[in-house]
Motif scaffolding. Structure first.
Motif, PDB file in Angstrom:
ATOM      1  N   GLU A 135       0.746  -1.155   0.088  1.00 49.27           N
ATOM      2  CA  GLU A 135       0.110   0.156   0.100  1.00 49.27           C
ATOM      3  C   GLU A 135       0.951   1.277   0.048  1.00 49.27           C
ATOM      4  N   LYS A 139       0.517   4.056  -2.794  1.00 49.45           N
ATOM      5  CA  LYS A 139       0.376   5.245  -2.567  1.00 49.45           C
ATOM      6  C   LYS A 139       1.431   6.506  -2.734  1.00 49.45           C
ATOM      7  N   SER A 159      -3.448  -2.761  -2.602  1.00 47.25           N
ATOM      8  CA  SER A 159      -2.155  -3.661  -2.116  1.00 47.25           C
ATOM      9  C   SER A 159      -2.722  -5.281  -2.154  1.00 47.25           C
TER      10      SER A 159
END
Length: 188
Positions: A135, A139, A159
């Motif tokens: 993640e 991001k 993710s």
């Protein structure tokens, strides 16, 4: 072990199905050799040479009079949609920042297009840690895309941690291929 055998069996079946979809000697436009070969080479230095081979195949297809979409053109940087990471890192390398910039420019010029930013990790570490690392990687790429003009509504971050490896080995080469973010465009 059973999960490994099942995954290997599914990959083999998918390969057989895909092979049956084309006539001998014919390639489909969505089977960009640069992407497939890029994954097989990975973050080493040989990827550029392999991508050149894919570009030659793309030129042959274009010679037939087919105009390729920028996302499907092997000569376009947009055909490369995998960003690799160092061990336990979520920082996009300087070399891959140019790739993210190319995708950001395309997305900002095409607000109707959306992309899923998938984060992945290698098998080392706990499942929870790898989900969080995947993640953070996704991001980080999303943040770079956004800073360069891509609308937040165009992006979705997911993710998978270690759950979707592209390489099933247990060595540095396999781990390097699995530490990645993939950009998956809708409709392409």
């Amino acid at each position: 072990m059973k999960r490994y055998q099942l995954t290997l069996g599914l990959l083999a079946c998918a390969g057989v199905l895909l092979q049956g979809c084309t006539a001998p000697g014919e390639t489909r436009p969505d089977e960009g050799s640069a992407v497939v070969e890029e994954r097989s080479v990975g973050p080493g230095g040989e990827g550029a040479a392999r991508e050149g081979e894919g570009a030659q195949a793309g030129s042959a297809q274009m010679g037939r009079g087919a105009a390729l979409h920028p996302l499907e053109d092997p000569e376009s940087p947009l055909s490369r949609r995998v960003i690799y990471f160092e061990f336990d890192s979520s920082e996009v390398s300087a070399a891959d920042r140019a790739l993210v910039t190319a995708h950001a420019q395309f997305l900002s010029q095409h607000p109707e297009v959306s992309v899923v930013v998938e984060g992945h990790a290698d098998e080392r570490g706990s499942r929870e840690y790898n989900l969080a690392l995947g993640e953070r990687r996704a991001k980080g790429v999303e943040r770079l895309l956004n800073l360069q003009g891509t609308g937040k509504e165009q992006m979705q971050v997911i993710s998978f941690g270690e759950e979707r490896p592209v390489a099933l080995g247990h060595d540095e080469q396999a781990w390097g291929l699995n530490r990645r973010v993939e950009l998956l465009y809708s409709g392409y």
